[in-house]
Design a protein around this motif. Structure first.
Motif, short mmCIF file in Angstrom:
data_model
loop_
_atom_site.label_atom_id
_atom_site.label_comp_id
_atom_site.label_asym_id
_atom_site.label_seq_id
_atom_site.Cartn_x
_atom_site.Cartn_y
_atom_site.Cartn_z
N GLY A 127 19.60 -19.11 1.40
CA GLY A 127 20.93 -19.63 1.07
C GLY A 127 21.07 -21.10 1.38
N GLY A 128 20.52 -21.52 2.52
CA GLY A 128 20.63 -22.92 2.92
C GLY A 128 19.76 -23.84 2.09
N ILE A 129 18.52 -23.41 1.79
CA ILE A 129 17.63 -24.24 0.96
C ILE A 129 18.25 -24.47 -0.41
N ALA A 130 18.96 -23.47 -0.94
CA ALA A 130 19.59 -23.61 -2.25
C ALA A 130 20.61 -24.74 -2.30
N LEU A 131 21.15 -25.11 -1.14
CA LEU A 131 22.20 -26.14 -1.09
C LEU A 131 21.64 -27.55 -0.96
N LEU A 132 20.33 -27.69 -0.80
CA LEU A 132 19.72 -29.00 -0.58
C LEU A 132 19.15 -29.53 -1.89
N ASP A 133 19.84 -30.50 -2.49
CA ASP A 133 19.34 -31.03 -3.75
C ASP A 133 18.23 -32.05 -3.47
N GLU A 134 17.29 -32.10 -4.39
CA GLU A 134 16.08 -32.91 -4.19
C GLU A 134 16.35 -34.40 -4.32
N ASP A 135 17.51 -34.81 -4.81
CA ASP A 135 17.84 -36.23 -4.87
C ASP A 135 18.15 -36.80 -3.48
N HIS A 136 18.64 -35.95 -2.59
CA HIS A 136 19.08 -36.43 -1.28
C HIS A 136 18.28 -35.88 -0.11
N PHE A 137 17.55 -34.78 -0.32
CA PHE A 137 16.89 -34.09 0.78
C PHE A 137 15.41 -33.85 0.49
N THR A 138 14.66 -33.74 1.58
CA THR A 138 13.27 -33.28 1.54
C THR A 138 13.20 -32.03 2.38
N PHE A 139 12.50 -30.98 1.87
CA PHE A 139 12.41 -29.73 2.63
C PHE A 139 11.14 -29.00 2.23
N PHE A 140 10.47 -28.42 3.23
CA PHE A 140 9.23 -27.68 2.98
C PHE A 140 8.83 -26.91 4.24
N PRO A 141 8.05 -25.84 4.06
CA PRO A 141 7.44 -25.18 5.22
C PRO A 141 6.27 -26.03 5.71
N LEU A 142 5.89 -25.86 6.95
CA LEU A 142 4.83 -26.70 7.52
C LEU A 142 3.44 -26.12 7.32
N LYS A 143 3.36 -24.88 6.81
CA LYS A 143 2.06 -24.30 6.53
C LYS A 143 1.93 -23.86 5.07
N ASP A 144 2.63 -24.57 4.20
CA ASP A 144 2.53 -24.33 2.77
C ASP A 144 3.10 -25.56 2.08
N LYS A 145 2.96 -25.64 0.76
CA LYS A 145 3.38 -26.83 0.05
C LYS A 145 4.86 -26.84 -0.29
N SER A 146 5.40 -25.69 -0.65
CA SER A 146 6.80 -25.63 -1.06
C SER A 146 7.29 -24.19 -0.94
N TYR A 147 8.59 -24.01 -1.14
CA TYR A 147 9.16 -22.67 -1.05
C TYR A 147 9.15 -21.97 -2.41
N SER A 148 8.70 -20.73 -2.41
CA SER A 148 8.83 -19.84 -3.56
C SER A 148 9.33 -18.51 -3.02
N PHE A 149 10.55 -18.16 -3.38
CA PHE A 149 11.22 -17.00 -2.80
C PHE A 149 10.96 -15.73 -3.63
N ASN A 150 11.39 -14.61 -3.07
CA ASN A 150 11.17 -13.28 -3.62
C ASN A 150 9.67 -12.94 -3.63
N GLN A 151 9.03 -13.18 -2.50
CA GLN A 151 7.62 -12.83 -2.34
C GLN A 151 7.50 -11.45 -1.67
N LYS A 152 6.35 -10.84 -1.85
CA LYS A 152 6.10 -9.55 -1.19
C LYS A 152 6.11 -9.72 0.32
N THR A 153 5.45 -10.77 0.81
CA THR A 153 5.50 -11.14 2.23
C THR A 153 6.57 -12.20 2.38
#
Length: 289
Positions: free
Chosen positions: A229-255
């Protein structure tokens, strides 16, 4: 998804926010799910309430909640709702107001819309033309509060001013537990940042989306329901966000776990990596709580 669909979800969240707040004010029931992982009657009520509402209005959508048995049904869905009915349950139990409901909507793995709502403070973060913030008064399920959300959501003014240079130390939020465990004990954290500890990663992300803080760093695992929910509110024009052990977020994963998190205003994230190398920071990430 139409505008009226999103507005209807706001109404549901306002209603369940009243129920959460009413339970918060009582000697509510608590049980341990195992591994010192508490759940309250407020978590369970909110999860079932929103599951029923979402399932009835959007029968073709998937659903993932921390408090509901998961299944593979959601994995092939284009649209999936991801819920943490109370992120920061331990703070809720302590009657500490640093908790929030987090609801995100994912389309083909991308978090496109969300709500972060803290019933104890009345702070409501969501998305219309832009991400927006509203301060509401209980009881929440009123026409007045709904009108406030509609007005705020239609604003064309983004809450973040253009950042040219950082004029002071960035405000950095970290978790109580990570601070207590010494994960931010290196001297540069206190020297170079205004570092504060707080419960609920979802609440932190809401505060960031509205521009109230500059940066969030977490070195422990995060589940999808904690952050979607929080990541959805961060637009890429103003924010940078990522996990530290992967390149980017992809949701609805099995794990559903990701490891480590950096989220912040673009200038604040640039500043962070002028103080510590990304690789060195990623080495500090823990794979267990």
């Amino acid at each position: 998804m139409e505008e009226q669909d999103f507005q209807e979800v706001w109404r549901w969240v306002l209603s369940v926010g009243d129920s959460i707040l009413n339970i918060y004010k009582t000697d509510f029931l608590i049980r341990d799910k195992g591994g010192n992982d508490p759940v309250t009657e407020a978590d369970l009520f909110a999860s079932e309430f929103l599951f029923e509402k979402i399932s009835n209005r959007f029968p073709g959508h998937g659903f993932l909640s921390e408090e509901k048995l998961d299944s593979s049904f959601r994995l092939d869905k284009e649209w999936v709702w991801i819920l943490d009915p109370i992120d920061g349950t331990r703070e809720f139990i302590k009657k500490n107001d640093q908790f929030a409901l987090s609801l995100g909507l994912v389309r083909n793995g991308e978090a496109i819309w969300g709500i972060i709502f803290n019933p104890a403070t009345g702070e409501f973060f969501s998305k219309g033309k832009h991400s927006f913030f509203a301060k509401l008064q209980a009881p929440f399920a009123t026409d007045e509060n709904f009108r406030t959300l509609v007005v705020e959501s239609s604003s064309v003014l983004h809450p973040l001013e253009e950042e040219k240079e950082l004029k002071q130390k960035p405000v950095l939020l970290v978790s109580f537990s990570e601070m207590k465990e010494g994960l931010f004990s290196d001297p540069f954290w206190k020297e170079d940042f205004e570092i504060r500890s707080m419960g609920s990663i979802a609440y932190k992300l809401g505060l960031l989306s509205a521009g109230f803080i500059d940066l969030i760093v977490s070195l422990k695992p995060k589940n999808e329901w904690d952050i979607c929910g929080g990541i959805a509110l961060l637009d890429e024009d103003h924010f940078t966000f990522f996990p530290l052990k992967d390149k980017s977020y992809s949701f609805n994963q099995k794990t559903t776990l990701s490891f480590g998190l950096v989220a912040g205003k673009k200038k604040a994230v640039e500043y962070l990596f002028s103080k510590i190398d990304l690789h060195q920071l990623s080495l500090k990430v823990k794979e267990r709580w």
